[in-house]
Scaffold this active site. Structure first.
Site, short mmCIF file in Angstrom:
data_model
loop_
_atom_site.label_atom_id
_atom_site.label_comp_id
_atom_site.label_asym_id
_atom_site.label_seq_id
_atom_site.Cartn_x
_atom_site.Cartn_y
_atom_site.Cartn_z
N ARG A 131 0.87 -1.17 0.00
CA ARG A 131 0.00 0.00 0.00
C ARG A 131 0.90 1.22 0.00
O ARG A 131 2.02 1.17 0.56
CB ARG A 131 -0.90 0.04 1.26
CG ARG A 131 -2.05 -0.97 1.27
CD ARG A 131 -3.17 -0.60 0.32
NE ARG A 131 -4.28 -1.54 0.42
CZ ARG A 131 -4.47 -2.57 -0.41
NH1 ARG A 131 -3.64 -2.78 -1.41
NH2 ARG A 131 -5.51 -3.36 -0.26
N GLU A 141 -4.55 7.87 -4.44
CA GLU A 141 -4.92 7.15 -5.67
C GLU A 141 -6.28 7.64 -6.16
O GLU A 141 -7.17 7.82 -5.32
CB GLU A 141 -4.96 5.64 -5.41
CG GLU A 141 -3.58 5.09 -5.06
CD GLU A 141 -3.57 3.56 -4.86
OE1 GLU A 141 -4.63 2.93 -5.00
OE2 GLU A 141 -2.49 3.03 -4.55
N HIS A 149 -2.24 0.53 -9.57
CA HIS A 149 -2.84 -0.42 -8.62
C HIS A 149 -3.53 -1.57 -9.35
O HIS A 149 -4.74 -1.78 -9.22
CB HIS A 149 -3.82 0.30 -7.68
CG HIS A 149 -4.02 -0.43 -6.39
ND1 HIS A 149 -4.27 0.19 -5.20
CD2 HIS A 149 -4.00 -1.77 -6.10
CE1 HIS A 149 -4.40 -0.72 -4.24
NE2 HIS A 149 -4.25 -1.93 -4.77
#
Ligand code: NAP
Length: 320
Positions: free
Chosen positions: A238, A267, A286
């Site tokens: 993360r 994000e 991601h």
């Protein structure tokens, strides 16, 4: 009136069809943009049941205001976007999607390692820009992966599968967890190291811990300074696990050779993010679990949890 299941992301193809006998489904209808936080909070307060994704922040502040929310399924293995302590206090069940995405995410972690080592993104950019002008002995060269030392920080389900891939490249694999995993040591021939020893010895480091209070900035300025100047670091965990500012400085100052990251603190990451200006940094949006097969399997995990709940069976994949 049936209870409300709020799906705070766009789930295509009527995949939640089989839940319709139990609930009225409300769903975020925009397939491109994530649901804004204010709207998520309104949905959480309206919902009896909630189906979320990682960008949705389900905070203690909103959970404390809920009066009827009973269960949340998160379409991910990580659940740092949900305050599980607050959920637990309210008696709200939380489930995730373990195991089904481990192989796919391990593939991406290894792909990013290869991309960084062989400067694949930078070399491809040069090709697109017409800068591939001829064959140079030491032009566009990266560094070898085979027979090098890989350090895995977070030797869990995904970490083990990265170790398995690394053995095919004849890599020497070190790992660091809070606790030793003797079974993994036997199965994959990996060796335990303290965090600092791993940082100092590894040619490549892959970070695969959950994001918790303890792992926030696990890779900080000090950790980066311990790495070899020739080393690469890959973050598939993360965004918050790596200090992005410190990483930028380490890459610019040549304290490490390269880095890649599938995850960012904010994000979607801004195209103005300083890291994106660096030739020795590879970003990914991601996509760790983003294959059709794996996303279908993740949806299935969440559906299984819902069906178990609605038919009074024992609920699988519970986080709490
Ligand atoms: P897992 O099986 O729970 O493994 C996590 C590992 O991290 C465990 O071995 C744990 O060992 C270790 N760990 C936890 N806290 C630590 C600490 N403070 N210091 C060192 N090691 C620590 O989880 P997983 O399924 O492999 O997934 C790992 C994470 O990857 C997820 O939580 C998620 O955030 C991320 N992920 C990202 C993507 C993506 O799309 N990029 C996809 C899937 C998962 P100990 O408990 O012994 O410390």
């Amino acid at each position: 009136m049936k209870p409300i299941l709020w799906i705070t992301f766009y789930l295509p193809n009527d995949l939640a069809e089989r839940l319709k006998p139990y609930v009225t489904i409300k769903m975020w209808q925009d397939d491109i943009h994530d649901m804004p936080q204010e709207e998520i909070e309104a949905a959480v307060l309206e919902a009896d049941y909630l189906w979320t994704i990682v960008p949705n922040q389900i905070t203690a502040a909103v959970l404390n205001r809920t009066t009827k929310l009973k269960m949340i399924t998160n379409l991910a293995v990580g659940f740092n976007n949900i305050d599980v302590e607050a959920a637990k206090e309210k008696g709200i069940i939380v489930t995730n999607t373990p195991d089904v995405l481990s192989e796919t995410t391990a593939d991406l972690a290894f792909a990013l390692l290869m991309t960084s080592a062989r400067r694949m993104l930078d070399n491809a950019k040069q090709l697109y820009q017409g800068k591939w002008l001829g064959w140079q002995v030491f032009g566009m060269t990266g560094t070898d992966v085979h027979h090098k030392t890989l350090g895995i920080i977070g030797m869990g389900a995904i970490g083990e599968l990265v170790a398995k891939r690394a053995s095919g490249f004849d890599m020497n694999v070190l790992y660091h967890n809070r606790s030793r995993k003797e079974e993994a040591e036997e199965r994959y021939g990996v060796t335990y190291r303290s965090k600092n020893d791993l940082l100092a010895e590894a040619d490549f480091i892959i970070v695969l811990t959950p994001l918790t209070k303890e792992t926030h900035h696990l890779i900080d300025r000090e950790a980066l300074a311990m790495m070899k100047r020739t080393a690469h670091i890959i973050n598939v965990a993360r965004g918050g696990v790596v200090d992005e500012e410190a990483l930028y400085d380490a890459l610019v100052n040549g304290e490490i050779a390269g880095a890649a990251s599938d995850v960012f603190v904010e994000e979607p990451v801004s195209t103005n993010h300083p890291l994106l200006s660096l030739p020795n940094f590879t970003p990914m949006p991601h996509i760790g679990s983003a294959t059709v097969e794996t996303r279908q399997a993740m949806v299935q995990r969440n559906l299984d949890a819902w069906e178990a709940y609605f038919t009074n069976q024992s609920i699988p994949y519970r986080v709490i």
